[in-house]
Motif scaffolding. Sequence first.
Motif, PDB file in Angstrom:
ATOM      1  N   LYS A 113      10.030  51.411  21.476  1.00 22.15           N
ATOM      2  CA  LYS A 113       9.058  52.124  22.290  1.00 22.15           C
ATOM      3  C   LYS A 113       9.697  53.306  23.007  1.00 22.15           C
ATOM      4  CE  LYS A 113       7.479  48.715  24.789  1.00 22.15           C
ATOM      5  NZ  LYS A 113       6.668  47.931  25.765  1.00 22.15           N
ATOM      6  N   PRO A 114       9.011  54.451  23.037  1.00 21.09           N
ATOM      7  CA  PRO A 114       9.479  55.567  23.864  1.00 21.09           C
ATOM      8  C   PRO A 114       9.065  55.328  25.310  1.00 21.09           C
ATOM      9  CG  PRO A 114       7.428  56.157  22.824  1.00 21.09           C
ATOM     10  CD  PRO A 114       7.756  54.771  22.321  1.00 21.09           C
ATOM     11  N   ASP A 115       9.329  56.280  26.167  1.00 20.06           N
ATOM     12  CA  ASP A 115       8.898  56.176  27.561  1.00 20.06           C
ATOM     13  C   ASP A 115       7.398  56.467  27.619  1.00 20.06           C
ATOM     14  OD1 ASP A 115       8.661  56.002  30.262  1.00 20.06           O
ATOM     15  OD2 ASP A 115       9.508  57.974  30.681  1.00 20.06           O
ATOM     16  N   LEU A 116       6.602  55.423  27.705  1.00 17.71           N
ATOM     17  CA  LEU A 116       5.145  55.590  27.668  1.00 17.71           C
ATOM     18  C   LEU A 116       4.620  56.293  28.910  1.00 17.71           C
ATOM     19  CD1 LEU A 116       4.199  52.073  26.240  1.00 17.71           C
ATOM     20  CD2 LEU A 116       4.656  54.195  25.000  1.00 17.71           C
ATOM     21  N   SER A 117       5.340  56.197  30.025  1.00 21.86           N
ATOM     22  CA  SER A 117       4.876  56.844  31.256  1.00 21.86           C
ATOM     23  C   SER A 117       5.035  58.362  31.204  1.00 21.86           C
ATOM     24  CB  SER A 117       5.640  56.292  32.465  1.00 21.86           C
ATOM     25  OG  SER A 117       7.004  56.657  32.406  1.00 21.86           O
ATOM     26  N   PRO A 120       2.587  63.364  27.794  1.00 15.59           N
ATOM     27  CA  PRO A 120       2.128  64.603  28.448  1.00 15.59           C
ATOM     28  C   PRO A 120       0.600  64.690  28.501  1.00 15.59           C
ATOM     29  CG  PRO A 120       2.778  65.082  26.200  1.00 15.59           C
ATOM     30  CD  PRO A 120       3.105  63.620  26.431  1.00 15.59           C
ATOM     31  N   ALA A 121      -0.001  63.843  29.321  1.00 11.48           N
ATOM     32  CA  ALA A 121      -1.458  63.701  29.323  1.00 11.48           C
ATOM     33  C   ALA A 121      -2.179  65.013  29.639  1.00 11.48           C
ATOM     34  CB  ALA A 121      -1.867  62.620  30.317  1.00 11.48           C
ATOM     35  N   THR A 122      -1.687  65.747  30.612  1.00  7.14           N
ATOM     36  CA  THR A 122      -2.370  66.993  31.007  1.00  7.14           C
ATOM     37  C   THR A 122      -2.343  68.009  29.866  1.00  7.14           C
ATOM     38  OG1 THR A 122      -1.784  66.637  33.326  1.00  7.14           O
ATOM     39  CG2 THR A 122      -2.415  68.874  32.680  1.00  7.14           C
ATOM     40  N   ARG A 123      -1.171  68.192  29.271  1.00 10.59           N
ATOM     41  CA  ARG A 123      -1.075  69.141  28.166  1.00 10.59           C
ATOM     42  C   ARG A 123      -1.861  68.650  26.949  1.00 10.59           C
ATOM     43  NH1 ARG A 123      -0.405  73.748  29.746  1.00 10.59           N
ATOM     44  NH2 ARG A 123      -0.032  74.285  27.553  1.00 10.59           N
ATOM     45  N   THR A 305       6.687  60.479  12.192  1.00 13.97           N
ATOM     46  CA  THR A 305       5.643  59.927  13.046  1.00 13.97           C
ATOM     47  C   THR A 305       5.707  60.525  14.438  1.00 13.97           C
ATOM     48  OG1 THR A 305       4.821  57.873  14.052  1.00 13.97           O
ATOM     49  CG2 THR A 305       7.171  58.003  13.624  1.00 13.97           C
ATOM     50  N   ALA A 306       4.565  60.496  15.121  1.00 16.51           N
ATOM     51  CA  ALA A 306       4.513  60.900  16.527  1.00 16.51           C
ATOM     52  C   ALA A 306       4.677  59.706  17.451  1.00 16.51           C
ATOM     53  CB  ALA A 306       3.178  61.597  16.817  1.00 16.51           C
ATOM     54  N   SER A 307       4.896  58.509  16.897  1.00 15.10           N
ATOM     55  CA  SER A 307       4.966  57.301  17.720  1.00 15.10           C
ATOM     56  C   SER A 307       6.139  57.318  18.679  1.00 15.10           C
ATOM     57  CB  SER A 307       5.041  56.060  16.826  1.00 15.10           C
ATOM     58  OG  SER A 307       3.857  55.901  16.085  1.00 15.10           O
ATOM     59  N   LYS A 308       7.286  57.845  18.258  1.00  9.25           N
ATOM     60  CA  LYS A 308       8.455  57.888  19.142  1.00  9.25           C
ATOM     61  C   LYS A 308       8.505  59.171  19.958  1.00  9.25           C
ATOM     62  CE  LYS A 308      10.066  54.028  17.387  1.00  9.25           C
ATOM     63  NZ  LYS A 308       8.951  53.762  16.452  1.00  9.25           N
ATOM     64  N   THR A 309       8.003  60.266  19.405  1.00 10.26           N
ATOM     65  CA  THR A 309       8.084  61.534  20.129  1.00 10.26           C
ATOM     66  C   THR A 309       6.991  61.676  21.179  1.00 10.26           C
ATOM     67  OG1 THR A 309       6.808  62.570  18.356  1.00 10.26           O
ATOM     68  CG2 THR A 309       9.208  62.748  18.236  1.00 10.26           C
ATOM     69  N   LEU A 310       5.801  61.119  20.923  1.00 13.44           N
ATOM     70  CA  LEU A 310       4.696  61.192  21.882  1.00 13.44           C
ATOM     71  C   LEU A 310       4.293  59.795  22.334  1.00 13.44           C
ATOM     72  CD1 LEU A 310       2.594  64.080  20.293  1.00 13.44           C
ATOM     73  CD2 LEU A 310       3.809  64.134  22.479  1.00 13.44           C
ATOM     74  N   ARG A 359       8.629  71.765  23.763  1.00 11.42           N
ATOM     75  CA  ARG A 359       8.947  71.645  25.190  1.00 11.42           C
ATOM     76  C   ARG A 359       9.011  70.182  25.610  1.00 11.42           C
ATOM     77  NH1 ARG A 359       6.232  76.674  25.342  1.00 11.42           N
ATOM     78  NH2 ARG A 359       4.169  75.730  25.221  1.00 11.42           N
ATOM     79  N   HIS A 360       8.069  69.391  25.109  1.00  9.25           N
ATOM     80  CA  HIS A 360       8.070  67.963  25.441  1.00  9.25           C
ATOM     81  C   HIS A 360       9.335  67.285  24.912  1.00  9.25           C
ATOM     82  CE1 HIS A 360       6.607  63.939  26.235  1.00  9.25           C
ATOM     83  NE2 HIS A 360       6.801  63.620  24.971  1.00  9.25           N
TER      84      HIS A 360
END
Length: 473
Positions: A113-117, A120-123, A305-310, A359-360
């Motif tokens: 799992k990446p850092d779920l917290s 980047p919800a706003t972006r 996948t975007a699972s680890k990056t996002l 950037r993320h």
Amino acid sequence: MSSRKAELLLTVDRSGPDSLQMQVERQLREAIQRGMLRAGSEIPSTRDLARDLEISRPLVMEAYAQLAAEGYIALRQGAAPRVAESAAQAPARELPPETISTATFRYDFRPGKPDLSSFPATRWLKAVEAALKAMVPGDFGYGQRFGVLPLRQVLADYLGRVRGVSADPRQILITGGFEQARSFLARALRRRGVTHLAVEEPGYTDRAVWLAAGLKLVPIPVDENGMDIAALARSKAQTVLLTPAHQYPTGGVMSGARRLALAGWLRDKDAVAIEDDYDAEFRYDRSPVGALQGLAPDHVIYAGTASKTLAPALRLGWMVAPPDLLLMLEDEVRQIDYGRGRIDQFALAHFIRTGDYDRHLRKMRALYRDRREALLALLSTELPEVEIGGISAGLHVTARFPRLLDEAAIMESANKRDIGVSFMREHYIGAVPDQSTLLLSYANMPESALRTGLRALAMIIDDRPATPPLGPR
């Protein structure tokens, strides 16, 4: 100001033998008894139900009064009618337990799992808004089963720029992450005549999809330089699944010499490699390592996948297929899938195209580097006996002990203390080493939690004596 109106699936038959009032009563009573209307659920007002059924309101009022007298519904002046809390309902049917573990822990060192917290919800909301504004009516319909073209285009550019992947947008298929991609790949490879699939030893534990397709798994040893290509050449494997940029779970990187040797084996045997590039964007103490696909694009199926990056919740991944496998993979997708959510695909395309994705990643790379350093410092004091590996990239480290621990007892004690842990042992198909290796993720916990969790885990390990070798799993 609008009022909320409860709706109810109810019909009446004016030619039937029962009165309209009795029909309303019976259908409501049965819906409550069978659990279709649960205790506390709101039901339509007498006025609304009478209007919906095109019958007189006094009939509905009488039906409600009878059901209230029987204890099925609760009527209160000025409040919406509801199913009574004490209404007699059929007992809930017992469902089989879930087969996938959903256990969560306060201190979770298990990789994956990446850092779920840090999502980047706003972006992301801005990207969704931009996507919705750009989409035309046809984009909201069926079609584009293999992925929306804007996302495939930006991925072709991004993967070429960052991972050295050679791909035309037409070769890219959008999937629900690597988990779903494996289903397509397993079926397509079996249709192609593949019977033996080489896998890394140690490697992934989730092997069921390959076995279900009729493939025999051939474990090939992995060392600090990656998969042993000489052992692969001696095997019966026609296809190989591997993680060359950051081997899972050891954390090693396939050397340049072995990459060239693997590319040569693929060409000589007209074989196929499945490259799972699951977290290659996160690197700290080494130069970027390009994808294997760039060395042999006609023989490598690249999966990202975007699972680890996002975040895993997006359920967005991608495959880059060689031209001679593309139609076969498209056929598998066509048979068992209708494609991913297109709004999120357009949003991800915007997110990448505007530079928000880069950037993320830069932000997360710095965050993970700091957490990695904190974990390494803790290990040097709390578990000084371990040998650390896999630290130059990825989201976890390995901690190898000079002895074999009572791993089952440690995991049980840790879980009781709200600590999630895993060992290397479960990633072997054949014989396992006579030493224990912890897998420690630092991605999904702040430094304070890392500190508290690791100190507690170290105390548990110190309290557990070594155990005799367990032998093959």
